[in-house]
Design a protein around this motif. Structure first.
Motif, PDB file in Angstrom:
ATOM      1  N   VAL A 279       0.836  -1.198   0.000  1.00 40.53           N
ATOM      2  CA  VAL A 279       0.000   0.000   0.000  1.00 40.53           C
ATOM      3  C   VAL A 279       0.875   1.252   0.000  1.00 40.53           C
ATOM      4  O   VAL A 279       0.572   2.254  -0.646  1.00 40.53           O
ATOM      5  CB  VAL A 279      -0.928  -0.004   1.236  1.00 40.53           C
ATOM      6  N   GLN A 280       1.994   1.202   0.697  1.00 38.47           N
ATOM      7  CA  GLN A 280       2.906   2.348   0.741  1.00 38.47           C
ATOM      8  C   GLN A 280       3.456   2.660  -0.648  1.00 38.47           C
ATOM      9  O   GLN A 280       3.516   3.819  -1.057  1.00 38.47           O
ATOM     10  CB  GLN A 280       4.057   2.052   1.705  1.00 38.47           C
ATOM     11  N   LEU A 281       3.844   1.622  -1.379  1.00 37.56           N
ATOM     12  CA  LEU A 281       4.347   1.814  -2.744  1.00 37.56           C
ATOM     13  C   LEU A 281       3.262   2.409  -3.629  1.00 37.56           C
ATOM     14  O   LEU A 281       3.510   3.349  -4.386  1.00 37.56           O
ATOM     15  CB  LEU A 281       4.824   0.480  -3.322  1.00 37.56           C
ATOM     16  N   LEU A 282       2.061   1.891  -3.518  1.00 36.20           N
ATOM     17  CA  LEU A 282       0.962   2.390  -4.346  1.00 36.20           C
ATOM     18  C   LEU A 282       0.714   3.876  -4.095  1.00 36.20           C
ATOM     19  O   LEU A 282       0.492   4.649  -5.030  1.00 36.20           O
ATOM     20  CB  LEU A 282      -0.313   1.590  -4.048  1.00 36.20           C
ATOM     21  N   GLU A 283       0.776   4.287  -2.833  1.00 37.91           N
ATOM     22  CA  GLU A 283       0.532   5.691  -2.512  1.00 37.91           C
ATOM     23  C   GLU A 283       1.636   6.593  -3.074  1.00 37.91           C
ATOM     24  O   GLU A 283       1.365   7.657  -3.630  1.00 37.91           O
ATOM     25  CB  GLU A 283       0.428   5.864  -0.998  1.00 37.91           C
ATOM     26  N   ARG A 284       2.883   6.157  -2.937  1.00 36.68           N
ATOM     27  CA  ARG A 284       3.995   6.966  -3.436  1.00 36.68           C
ATOM     28  C   ARG A 284       3.959   7.062  -4.963  1.00 36.68           C
ATOM     29  O   ARG A 284       4.190   8.132  -5.539  1.00 36.68           O
ATOM     30  CB  ARG A 284       5.327   6.361  -2.991  1.00 36.68           C
ATOM     31  N   VAL A 285       3.694   5.946  -5.619  1.00 38.02           N
ATOM     32  CA  VAL A 285       3.634   5.946  -7.083  1.00 38.02           C
ATOM     33  C   VAL A 285       2.455   6.778  -7.567  1.00 38.02           C
ATOM     34  O   VAL A 285       2.556   7.527  -8.540  1.00 38.02           O
ATOM     35  CB  VAL A 285       3.545   4.498  -7.619  1.00 38.02           C
ATOM     36  N   ARG A 286       1.315   6.651  -6.871  1.00 39.82           N
ATOM     37  CA  ARG A 286       0.151   7.464  -7.246  1.00 39.82           C
ATOM     38  C   ARG A 286       0.493   8.946  -7.213  1.00 39.82           C
ATOM     39  O   ARG A 286       0.166   9.704  -8.117  1.00 39.82           O
ATOM     40  CB  ARG A 286      -1.015   7.179  -6.296  1.00 39.82           C
ATOM     41  N   HIS A 287       1.205   9.352  -6.156  1.00 39.17           N
ATOM     42  CA  HIS A 287       1.570  10.765  -6.015  1.00 39.17           C
ATOM     43  C   HIS A 287       2.504  11.205  -7.144  1.00 39.17           C
ATOM     44  O   HIS A 287       2.299  12.258  -7.773  1.00 39.17           O
ATOM     45  CB  HIS A 287       2.240  10.979  -4.660  1.00 39.17           C
ATOM     46  N   ALA A 288       3.522  10.404  -7.428  1.00 37.73           N
ATOM     47  CA  ALA A 288       4.456  10.751  -8.507  1.00 37.73           C
ATOM     48  C   ALA A 288       3.741  10.774  -9.855  1.00 37.73           C
ATOM     49  O   ALA A 288       4.001  11.637 -10.711  1.00 37.73           O
ATOM     50  CB  ALA A 288       5.605   9.744  -8.545  1.00 37.73           C
ATOM     51  N   TRP A 289       2.838   9.840 -10.033  1.00 43.35           N
ATOM     52  CA  TRP A 289       2.088   9.728 -11.279  1.00 43.35           C
ATOM     53  C   TRP A 289       1.250  10.989 -11.515  1.00 43.35           C
ATOM     54  O   TRP A 289       1.244  11.567 -12.600  1.00 43.35           O
ATOM     55  CB  TRP A 289       1.193   8.506 -11.163  1.00 43.35           C
ATOM     56  N   VAL A 290       0.540  11.421 -10.490  1.00 40.62           N
ATOM     57  CA  VAL A 290      -0.309  12.603 -10.611  1.00 40.62           C
ATOM     58  C   VAL A 290       0.536  13.856 -10.851  1.00 40.62           C
ATOM     59  O   VAL A 290       0.172  14.723 -11.641  1.00 40.62           O
ATOM     60  CB  VAL A 290      -1.203  12.765  -9.369  1.00 40.62           C
ATOM     61  N   LEU A 291       1.701  13.948 -10.197  1.00 34.18           N
ATOM     62  CA  LEU A 291       2.590  15.089 -10.433  1.00 34.18           C
ATOM     63  C   LEU A 291       2.995  15.166 -11.894  1.00 34.18           C
ATOM     64  O   LEU A 291       3.037  16.245 -12.498  1.00 34.18           O
ATOM     65  CB  LEU A 291       3.833  14.982  -9.543  1.00 34.18           C
ATOM     66  N   GLN A 292       3.300  14.014 -12.498  1.00 35.51           N
ATOM     67  CA  GLN A 292       3.639  14.001 -13.919  1.00 35.51           C
ATOM     68  C   GLN A 292       2.470  14.495 -14.755  1.00 35.51           C
ATOM     69  O   GLN A 292       2.641  15.284 -15.681  1.00 35.51           O
ATOM     70  CB  GLN A 292       4.032  12.584 -14.364  1.00 35.51           C
ATOM     71  N   GLY A 293       1.282  13.997 -14.434  1.00 35.64           N
ATOM     72  CA  GLY A 293       0.111  14.398 -15.193  1.00 35.64           C
ATOM     73  C   GLY A 293      -0.197  15.876 -15.083  1.00 35.64           C
ATOM     74  O   GLY A 293      -0.808  16.468 -15.969  1.00 35.64           O
ATOM     75  N   GLN A 294       0.256  16.519 -14.005  1.00 31.90           N
ATOM     76  CA  GLN A 294       0.032  17.945 -13.798  1.00 31.90           C
ATOM     77  C   GLN A 294       1.157  18.798 -14.368  1.00 31.90           C
ATOM     78  O   GLN A 294       1.117  20.020 -14.287  1.00 31.90           O
ATOM     79  CB  GLN A 294      -0.124  18.234 -12.298  1.00 31.90           C
ATOM     80  N   GLY A 295       2.179  18.160 -14.944  1.00 30.29           N
ATOM     81  CA  GLY A 295       3.288  18.905 -15.518  1.00 30.29           C
ATOM     82  C   GLY A 295       4.288  19.408 -14.500  1.00 30.29           C
ATOM     83  O   GLY A 295       5.123  20.248 -14.817  1.00 30.29           O
ATOM     84  N   LYS A 296       4.220  18.921 -13.267  1.00 31.28           N
ATOM     85  CA  LYS A 296       5.143  19.368 -12.211  1.00 31.28           C
ATOM     86  C   LYS A 296       6.390  18.486 -12.258  1.00 31.28           C
ATOM     87  O   LYS A 296       6.596  17.595 -11.440  1.00 31.28           O
ATOM     88  CB  LYS A 296       4.450  19.300 -10.849  1.00 31.28           C
ATOM     89  N   MET A 297       7.234  18.762 -13.257  1.00 32.06           N
ATOM     90  CA  MET A 297       8.311  17.844 -13.588  1.00 32.06           C
ATOM     91  C   MET A 297       9.375  17.768 -12.490  1.00 32.06           C
ATOM     92  O   MET A 297       9.886  16.694 -12.181  1.00 32.06           O
ATOM     93  CB  MET A 297       8.945  18.261 -14.913  1.00 32.06           C
ATOM     94  N   ASP A 298       9.746  18.902 -11.911  1.00 32.34           N
ATOM     95  CA  ASP A 298      10.765  18.891 -10.858  1.00 32.34           C
ATOM     96  C   ASP A 298      10.302  18.055  -9.664  1.00 32.34           C
ATOM     97  O   ASP A 298      11.048  17.237  -9.140  1.00 32.34           O
ATOM     98  CB  ASP A 298      11.070  20.316 -10.387  1.00 32.34           C
ATOM     99  N   GLU A 299       9.060  18.267  -9.251  1.00 34.36           N
ATOM    100  CA  GLU A 299       8.539  17.541  -8.098  1.00 34.36           C
ATOM    101  C   GLU A 299       8.391  16.048  -8.400  1.00 34.36           C
ATOM    102  O   GLU A 299       8.664  15.200  -7.556  1.00 34.36           O
ATOM    103  CB  GLU A 299       7.198  18.136  -7.679  1.00 34.36           C
ATOM    104  N   ALA A 300       7.940  15.737  -9.626  1.00 33.28           N
ATOM    105  CA  ALA A 300       7.783  14.330 -10.002  1.00 33.28           C
ATOM    106  C   ALA A 300       9.127  13.610  -9.994  1.00 33.28           C
ATOM    107  O   ALA A 300       9.236  12.479  -9.503  1.00 33.28           O
ATOM    108  CB  ALA A 300       7.139  14.231 -11.382  1.00 33.28           C
ATOM    109  N   GLU A 301      10.157  14.268 -10.514  1.00 38.05           N
ATOM    110  CA  GLU A 301      11.477  13.621 -10.544  1.00 38.05           C
ATOM    111  C   GLU A 301      11.995  13.383  -9.130  1.00 38.05           C
ATOM    112  O   GLU A 301      12.553  12.313  -8.840  1.00 38.05           O
ATOM    113  CB  GLU A 301      12.468  14.485 -11.322  1.00 38.05           C
ATOM    114  N   ARG A 302      11.800  14.353  -8.231  1.00 35.42           N
ATOM    115  CA  ARG A 302      12.236  14.150  -6.845  1.00 35.42           C
ATOM    116  C   ARG A 302      11.500  12.971  -6.203  1.00 35.42           C
ATOM    117  O   ARG A 302      12.090  12.184  -5.470  1.00 35.42           O
ATOM    118  CB  ARG A 302      11.986  15.423  -6.026  1.00 35.42           C
ATOM    119  N   GLU A 303      10.214  12.863  -6.499  1.00 34.44           N
ATOM    120  CA  GLU A 303       9.428  11.771  -5.920  1.00 34.44           C
ATOM    121  C   GLU A 303       9.911  10.420  -6.428  1.00 34.44           C
ATOM    122  O   GLU A 303      10.084   9.472  -5.659  1.00 34.44           O
ATOM    123  CB  GLU A 303       7.945  11.974  -6.245  1.00 34.44           C
ATOM    124  N   TRP A 304      10.150  10.327  -7.738  1.00 30.19           N
ATOM    125  CA  TRP A 304      10.651   9.060  -8.299  1.00 30.19           C
ATOM    126  C   TRP A 304      12.025   8.721  -7.721  1.00 30.19           C
ATOM    127  O   TRP A 304      12.314   7.559  -7.411  1.00 30.19           O
ATOM    128  CB  TRP A 304      10.731   9.146  -9.823  1.00 30.19           C
TER     129      TRP A 304
END
Length: 327
Positions: A32-57
């Motif tokens: 469940v922890q992995l799913l939550e972290r990936v969901r967050h990174a995934w949504v950041l990508q979809g919003q165009g927040k590239m810097d934040e998405a890369e940090r999350e990944w």
């Protein structure tokens, strides 16, 4: 960003475990922890927040959440890195083209036109200093259906579909004189937040095919690959907030093989300055009026505009450039 994975991510919204497992197409046990972290990174990508998405990944990978047997997650991380490289290339190209503009530091707006006969491409390059915050300018662009209320060169501005927080499909019916009367364009616009890496907020624009809402027989012009608008928030020593905008439009018109001199002069000396003055003298004051449609939307989309405001303040704190006054 290209690919349906981003659109799906924005549509499912909550990124539930069931949806993510279904998208993976695998029976691998995922925490469940992995799913939550990936969901967050995934949504950041979809919003165009590239810097934040890369940090999350990067954080996901560093903490070894990405285990063997989850290749789809790895492909998503690869996509954000590829998109950042594409954004970097667009910004570099735009900066080189803007450098070719005439030097006239006292002018807040510079516009130049060129024609590439080999590909029948009309190119417009512009740079402008706008006395507005980044989130205000993004609001003027994102709320595209309101453009027809103030721009006399637009008959209709239609927000066809919202694919993501800052990824939209639009149709614009233009009101221009002969020989470019009765034109329209159907296009997508998608933002990439690279304020930390490049100090800019980039909007990539390109024509799309098969407009489902088309009801006219207007001539369709094409916005070619390479069309982009880069916005750089600045703050002068006096605390005045400005945004430097750099734009390149690459246009193909099936019925305009060359642009007569009067038409070029009309665009450079009449239309572009009129829009610039209109934004400063009418649209921005209206946006700051709590009763206006722009102001209501600006205050209602905290997930976009409030976030941009915080990002802009952070980016501007280390880079202040004063802008010349509007004409």
């Amino acid at each position: 960003m290209d690919g349906e994975i981003y659109y799906d991510a924005m549509e499912v919204g909550d990124g539930s475990e069931e949806v993510v497992r279904k998208t993976l197409g695998t029976k691998v046990e995922v925490s469940v922890q992995l799913l939550e972290r990936v969901r967050h990174a995934w949504v950041l990508q979809g919003q165009g927040k590239m810097d934040e998405a890369e940090r999350e990944w990067n954080d996901i990978e560093r903490k070894q959440y990405l285990v063997e047997g989850v290749p789809y997650f790895l492909s998503l991380r690869k996509n954000v890195l590829e998109e950042k490289n594409r954004v970097k290339e667009r910004l570099e190209r735009l900066a080189k083209n803007v450098e070719k503009l005439p030097v006239c530091e006292s002018e807040p707006l510079k516009v130049a036109y060129s024609f590439e006969p080999a590909t029948n491409t009309h190119v417009l390059i512009s740079q402008a200093y706008v006395h507005a915050a980044l989130e205000e300018l993004v609001c003027l662009l994102r709320e595209f259906d309101l453009v027809e209320t103030w721009n006399k060169y637009v008959d209709r501005s239609v927000l066809v579909e919202v694919l993501g927080l800052m990824h939209v499909l639009c149709r614009c019916e233009l009101r221009l004189p002969w020989p470019v009367a009765d034109r329209e364009v159907y296009f997508s616009a998608q933002a990439s937040d690279v304020l930390e890496d490049a100090g800019k907020y980039l909007i990539s624009i390109r024509s799309e095919r098969d407009d489902p809402t088309r009801r006219t027989e207007r001539v369709q012009i094409q916005l070619l690959e390479g069309c982009a608008l880069a916005m750089e928030p600045n703050c002068s020593s006096s605390g005045e907030v400005t945004t430097r905008c750099e734009m390149e439009l690459r246009v193909r018109d099936p019925r305009l093989r060359w642009a007569p001199a009067f038409l070029v002069n009309l665009v450079l000396k009449v239309i572009a300055p009129w829009i610039f003055r209109r934004v400063h003298r009418q649209v921005l004051p209206e946006l700051r009026d709590p009763r206006s449609a722009y102001a209501r939307r600006l205050s209602s989309r905290d997930d976009l505009y409030a976030h941009l405001r915080r990002r802009r303040v952070h980016a501007s704190s280390s880079n202040g450039v004063a802008a010349p006054p509007p004409a």
